[in-house]
Design a protein around this motif. Structure first.
Motif: not given
Length: 196
Positions: A127-137, A139-143, A159-162, A180-188
């Motif tokens: 579908a053209g979606m990029l998925h990664c596990n990214c380090e940061g705060s 903790p790493a989760e799928t973005s 989180y992946l950003g442009c 979005a992460s696996e849970q559909g959340s964005k940065p707080p």
């Protein structure tokens, strides 16, 4: 026999690279070199040639040969641990993203950007979606983000950003990255995203 990756590259480009191999103690044509020190990469190389090769290729630089920009690495590690010289023309990979395929530089089908330095297990789905596990705060989760929404991605606090100034491209012009992460959340909310 001449290496398929080195074919068409003049001695003016190969000789400095081979000298680097010898100085690093890497054995040519053998499986030696696994204990050799890792040669440093050219400063700023990720701006023109990003990708996972940076995790397993060393002594990488961009040179010019017959008006062609060439990415060359004195040591690309094979799965068995042997290190080989490898080179590829930058124009062979229009997206500027390179990988290490069994000790040879090759194109990767991932968007460009510095996210590859701190995001792992990246893939692009049908579908053209990029998925990664990214380090940061946090903790790493799928973005996940639509790959066409940006030309160069960065890791913004997990989180992946442009990267500013690289938004959209044909087929995705004006579309903002959907982070979005696996849970559909964005940065707080209230958290200022920062590049990692």
């Amino acid at each position: 026999a001449e290496s398929e990756m080195a074919r068409g590259i003049s001695p003016a480009v190969l000789l400095p690279a081979l000298l680097g191999l010898l100085l690093a103690g890497t054995a040519l044509g053998g499986e030696g070199g696994s204990g050799a020190p890792e040669a440093p990469n050219q400063e700023g190389i990720v701006d023109r040639a990003s990708g996972s090769y940076l995790k397993s290729c060393y002594g990488c630089s961009i040179g010019v040969e017959h008006d062609e920009d060439i990415l060359q690495c004195t040591q690309c590690t094979k799965p068995c641990g042997a290190r080989l010289f490898s080179a590829i023309k930058l124009r062979d990979c229009p997206n500027g993203v390179f990988g290490n395929s069994d000790g040879n530089l090759a194109c990767e089908d991932l968007p460009a950007g510095t996210y590859q330095n701190t995001c792992h297990s990246c893939n692009k789905d049908e579908a053209g979606m990029l998925h990664c596990n990214c380090e940061g705060s946090p903790p790493a989760e799928t973005s996940s983000v639509r790959a066409s929404s940006c030309k160069r991605f960065i890791n913004m606090a997990g989180y992946l950003g442009c990267q500013p100034g690289f938004e959209g491209e044909e087929g995705g012009a004006g579309e903002q990255p959907q982070v979005a992460s696996e849970q559909g959340s964005k940065p707080p909310s209230g958290q200022t995203p920062r590049e990692l």
